[in-house]
Structures are given as structure tokens and as C-alpha cells.
Design a protein around this motif. Structure first.
Motif, short mmCIF file in Angstrom:
data_model
loop_
_atom_site.label_atom_id
_atom_site.label_comp_id
_atom_site.label_asym_id
_atom_site.label_seq_id
_atom_site.Cartn_x
_atom_site.Cartn_y
_atom_site.Cartn_z
N LEU A 9 42.55 -40.17 45.78
CA LEU A 9 42.94 -40.82 44.54
C LEU A 9 44.28 -40.32 43.99
O LEU A 9 45.18 -41.12 43.73
CB LEU A 9 41.86 -40.64 43.47
N ILE A 41 40.29 -49.17 44.12
CA ILE A 41 39.54 -47.93 43.97
C ILE A 41 38.06 -48.24 43.98
O ILE A 41 37.55 -48.92 43.08
CB ILE A 41 39.93 -47.19 42.67
N VAL A 83 41.41 -46.64 48.05
CA VAL A 83 40.90 -45.30 47.74
C VAL A 83 39.38 -45.36 47.77
O VAL A 83 38.76 -46.12 47.03
CB VAL A 83 41.39 -44.82 46.36
N LEU A 123 45.77 -51.32 39.28
CA LEU A 123 44.63 -50.50 39.66
C LEU A 123 43.37 -51.36 39.54
O LEU A 123 43.02 -51.81 38.45
CB LEU A 123 44.51 -49.27 38.77
N VAL A 130 37.76 -41.19 37.60
CA VAL A 130 38.96 -41.94 37.98
C VAL A 130 39.91 -42.08 36.79
O VAL A 130 41.12 -41.83 36.90
CB VAL A 130 38.57 -43.33 38.53
#
Length: 542
Positions: free
Chosen positions: A521, A539, A515, A466, A373
Motif C-alpha cells: 500500500l 485497493i 494493492v 483510489l 488504509v
């Protein structure tokens, strides 16, 4: 004066003119360039804001720790003290976690706290702050409740000068609610020198040690970037062909991670630091403690036969250094002096630091590896985008897969306390208009200051949030092994099920994306990083 803070001219007043404390304070704040007030108002603060000046803005945070975190990011981004307004004892108490972080970050904050009216303080009134100056200590540089209402402007002026003098940090002034309408004499902003030049004889000894070393190493800390000494640090390292390590737990990036001399990050463990520095005969701790440890250790602080020299802006850091020669003074001015008197011997460039190999794309059903990531984020983000990080379990992985290249593009907390990252990202975005700010935050960290999403949405800032969602306080599993837990043991109180950050974002006015698979992503990152409005991406990571 600081190269980034020039005091504007103040409107002249006739001799002997008086103002209300309120008008005198706003006049002074205007002169100091502090026209943003970060706060969460309470009853004892309301008298300050009668006829609030049109050229000021009130930046509202929904909890006091968020308020201080936003102010911290803003002050770091603007190189000037930020003005904070808190509510009596309860508000200061709520804010103490991020006041502690601001103290460790060396961030200049002028914090005012409302106090009950002087006329009823003898009667232990509701919302009165008992011994208000004592409450934030020892994590402020100075705190006071002025003896007279007339002394409030002078106390704020003194607080500003103390906050801005290196090592910078937060200060607090407690102000009773009935002080604001009292007449007082105005206080003019003054030019006060903020930089102390290091002792030239001791600097000459450091220069001689650097010149004569066989294999010097630099260990750079957050003060290099804070003092705008990035360029000078790179120049001195290049002159000496010295390998450059990042100090343990550094809150800023102080050397480009794609430079041939960059040597990686030192861990906060004594024995491992000694191992990493093996082979060097001189270590130059530059704008950094020598060293910050996180777990107990044993043995020497340096490899055998290695000498330590240090340049720091903090006399306390110099005082507790376990060995070597320490010089106190401005980092940038000290580097300029070292560049003037440094004539090193010829020495070959050290081998380049090897970065970890790229991570292969995960399988379709595989939970996303954090390294992959962060590697993907490194691929798509702009080189000059600003990263504000608070993901403790991901930080070692970030060191290998998310490099930082430019000055003033990385911020994290130097305290270890959670709740800084989200609000600080909002403050940095306010302080650097137009910059792309990325808040990289763990799911556990995010919940300490989730209200910052509301402030980002209300201010319409280009912040990309994020959330690395691993559903637990993952960093504690690393420490559990250090403290003797079995590798397969469950750590009580660390699971975080059923958090929905997309829903939390939407409830506070911010769009969110989720995600869960590898193919989601990159498009999600592109969308969030190109958005002119704030956006959150949750995420799911392994």
C-alpha cells in the motif's frame, strides 16, 4: 460581485450593431469568465460550435452525467458558474442524477440543451424535447426555452445571474438548433450584487444568545466553505470557546479537524443528534440545515433546555427549520457582523474531542481494513492535497482516520446520488491547476461514472484515483439492518464480483496499480501521489 469573479472589459460595439446569436453568446460567456465548455455533443448542438473561438476549450465527457459532474467540480473550485452543453431530452435525462447533485451541492451551472429546429417543432420531430424547460425541474433554479432566437443571449445572461445568486445552483436554457445564425443585439455583462446581508436586528439576537450561553455549540455546514467563511467561522468559535460539530451529510469541510474546538460529525439520525448535543444550552447552525436526517426518527430535535439559532444563505432551509430563530443572508458577511457585535462572557474551553486510536498493521494474510488504509493515506498525503470522496460505506471510518485540515480541500456530494466523485475530481483538478487531487471512491460508486478516467487521462491531470474495492454495495448492508434484515442475511443485488479497475484504467489511457497486501500500500500511494500523470490504485479491502 464575488471576490473571485471580476468581469473583464468587453470589446465595444457601435450603436445598433448586430451579431449572430452564436457570436453574441460567446461574447457574453467570455465576459462571464466561462470559456470552458463541458459537453458531450449531439446533432442539435453542432450549429453552436461553427468557428469555435480559439480562446475557448471544449472539455469532453463520454457520458452526460460525467459532463455535469466535471462541471460541478470545476465550478466549486473556481467559484464561478461553469458552462455545460447537453443534447436535447436524452442528454438532459442522462445528466439528471448529477444535475440533482449540483442542485443539492448549491453549485452554479449554466446548462444549455440542444433542441430541434423551431421550424419543425410543431411536428414532434425526432430528437425534439417536449416541454424542454419542464424536464429538469424541480432540480434547477430556473429553466427556459426563449420565445425568439433573438432572446437567447439575454436568457443566458439571466441564467448566469440566477445561478450565481445564493443559494447558488444549476439553471437550464433550451436552444433550438436554427437559432444560432439569427441576427440579434449584443448583451453586455452587468455587475449584479450576489450577496444579501442578514437582518441586523436578528443577528443581534443571535449575538446576544451566543454571548449569554453557558455552553454553546456550533454545527457547521457546507455553506461556510462555499462562502469562503472558514477563517471567520474559526475566529467566532474561538471567541466563544464553542465546540464545533460538522452537520450531517455535509458536502464540504468547514472547520479544521485538528482544531482543539472540533467535536466531530453529527449522524443523520434525530435521536443520535440529540444525544451528541446533550449538555449544550445553545446550538448555532451555521451554513447548515437543522438538521439533515436520513432515517425516520422520533422525539425532540434538540436536547431539553437547548435553544437553536441559525444563519443560512437559503430561505427554504430557514423555512423548514423545526424550531429556533433563523437568519437568511451571506454566511461570511453575517459572521463578520457577529464578530463586530459579539462580546461573550468568560467560559472555559471545552474538553478536546477524542479521536479513535491508530489501527494496528494487518497480518500478512489479512484483508486490508478500511480504517488502516485511510490512516495510511492520511500519513502520506500532503496536508493541502484535495480529497474528492464518494465511498459511502467508508465515510464513517474516514471521519475517524482521514482528517481534513484546510479550506477547499474536501468535496463530496450533498445529494446521496452516486456518480459525482470521479468526474468532480477531474473538474476540481481543472479548476485548481497544479493541486494534487485525490479521488477516494468505492468500487460501486466508480462504475456510475467510470468514463471520467478517460477525461482525466486525455487532460493529463494530476489526479490520483483510489478505488476501495470491497466487491459489493457495502453501505446497503448497514441500512439492511435498520430495515429489519437479519445480521447474517444476504442483501439481493449488492454483490460486485469480477471488476478489474486496473484493466478499466488501462483501457482508457491511465496507468493502474493493484494493492492486495499491507506491504504494497504505502509504495503504491507514494508512486501515485508523486505522479505528474493521472494514476489509479485499486485497493482490496475487507
Amino acid at each position: 460581485m464575488d471576490r473571485h469573479v471580476e468581469l473583464p472589459a468587453q470589446a465595444p460595439l457601435s450603436a445598433g450593431s448586430t451579431l449572430t446569436v452564436r457570436d453574441a453568446v460567446f461574447r457574453l460567456l467570455r465576459a462571464f469568465g466561462m470559456t470552458s465548455v463541458f459537453g458531450n455533443p449531439g446533432s442539435t448542438e453542432l450549429p453552436m460550435f461553427i468557428d469555435f473561438p480559439e480562446d475557448f476549450r471544449y472539455v469532453l465527457g463520454l457520458q452526460e452525467s460525467v459532463v455535469v459532474g466535471m462541471a460541478d467540480g470545476y465550478a466549486q473550485a473556481t467559484h464561478n458558474a461553469a458552462f455545460v452543453n447537453l443534447h436535447s431530452a436524452a442528454g438532459v435525462g442522462h445528466a439528471m442524477g448529477n444535475i440533482f447533485t449540483a442542485f443539492r451541492n448549491r453549485t452554479p451551472l449554466v446548462i444549455t440543451a440542444g433542441q430541434q429546429a423551431r421550424s419543425i417543432l410543431p411536428f414532434e420531430p425526432f430528437l425534439g424535447s417536449t416541454q424542454a424547460p419542464e424536464l429538469p425541474r424541480p432540480y434547477v433554479k430556473w429553466s427556459v426555452e426563449p420565445a425568439r432566437a433573438e432572446d437567447v443571449p439575454l436568457a443566458i445572461a439571466r441564467a448566469y445571474y440566477i445561478a450565481m445568486t445564493p443559494p447558488r445552483g444549476p439553471v437550464l436554457v433550451s436552444i433550438p438548433s436554427d437559432d444560432w445564425d439569427v441576427q440579434t443585439l449584443p448583451v453586455d455583462a452587468r455587475e449584479v450584487s450576489r450577496h444579501v446581508r442578514a437582518d441586523p436586528d436578528l443577528l443581534a439576537r443571535i449575538a446576544a444568545a451566543l454571548d449569554g450561553a453557558r455552553s454553546p455549540a456550533f454545527v457547521v455546514g457546507a455553506a461556510v466553505d462555499r462562502d469562503e467563511a472558514w477563517k471567520e467561522a474559526v475566529e467566532l468559535a474561538e471567541r466563544h470557546n464553542a465546540r464545533v460539530y460538522v452537520a450531517p451529510m455535509s458536502g464540504r469541510c468547514s472547520f479544521p479537524e485538528d482544531h482543539p474546538l472540533w467535536a466531530g460529525f453529527l449522524p443523520p439520525m434525530r435521536e443520535r443528534i440529540v444525544d451528541r448535543l446533550a449538555g449544550h444550552d445553545l446550538v448555532f447552525a451555521l451554513g447548515a440545515p437543522a438538521f439533515t436526517y436520513h432515517v425516520p426518527g422520533h422525539g425532540p430535535h434538540l436536547p431539553e433546555g437547548c435553544e437553536l439559532v441559525q444563519l443560512t444563505d437559503d430561505p427554504q432551509v430557514a423555512a423548514w427549520a423545526p424550531t429556533g430563530t433563523s437568519v437568511v443572508g451571506s454566511i461570511r458577511l453575517g459572521l463578520l457582523d457577529l464578530l463586530e457585535c459579539s462580546t461573550p462572557r468568560d467560559r472555559p474551553a471545552p474538553p478536546a474531542h477524542a479521536r479513535p486510536p491508530r489501527v494496528a498493521d494487518p497480518e500478512p494474510a489479512e484483508r486490508l481494513p478500511v480504517a488502516w488504509v485511510l490512516q495510511t493515506l492520511a500519513d502520506v498525503r500532503a496536508r493541502d492535497s484535495i480529497l474528492v470522496e464518494e465511498a459511502p460505506s467508508a465515510r464513517p471510518v474516514m471521519h475517524g482516520h482521514l482528517p481534513i485540515f484546510e479550506t477547499e480541500t474536501f468535496y463530496t456530494m450533498c445529494s446521496g446520488g452516486l456518480g459525482f466523485g470521479l468526474p468532480a475530481a477531474v473538474g476540481v483538478a481543472l479548476g485548481k491547476p497544479g493541486a494534487r487531487v485525490i479521488a477516494l471512491v468505492g468500487d460501486g460508486s466508480a462504475m456510475y461514472a467510470i468514463q471520467a478516467l478517460w477525461s482525466a487521462a486525455q487532460l493529463a491531470l494530476p489526479v490520483t484515483v483510489l478505488i476501495l474495492k470491497n466487491r459489493r454495495y457495502a453501505a446497503l448492508y448497514e441500512f439492511a439492518r435498520i430495515f429489519g434484515y437479519r445480521p447474517d442475511a444476504h442483501v439481493p443485488g449488492t454483490d460486485l464480483p469480477d471488476l478489474d479497475f486496473v484493466a478499466l484504467a488501462g483501457a482508457q489511457g491511465m496507468k493502474g496499480l493493484r494493492v492486495e497486501t499491507a506491504e504494497q500500500l504505502r509504495p503504491a500511494l507514494h508512486q501515485a501521489l508523486q505522479s505528474t500523470a493521472p494514476m489509479l490504485v485499486e485497493i482490496e479491502v475487507a
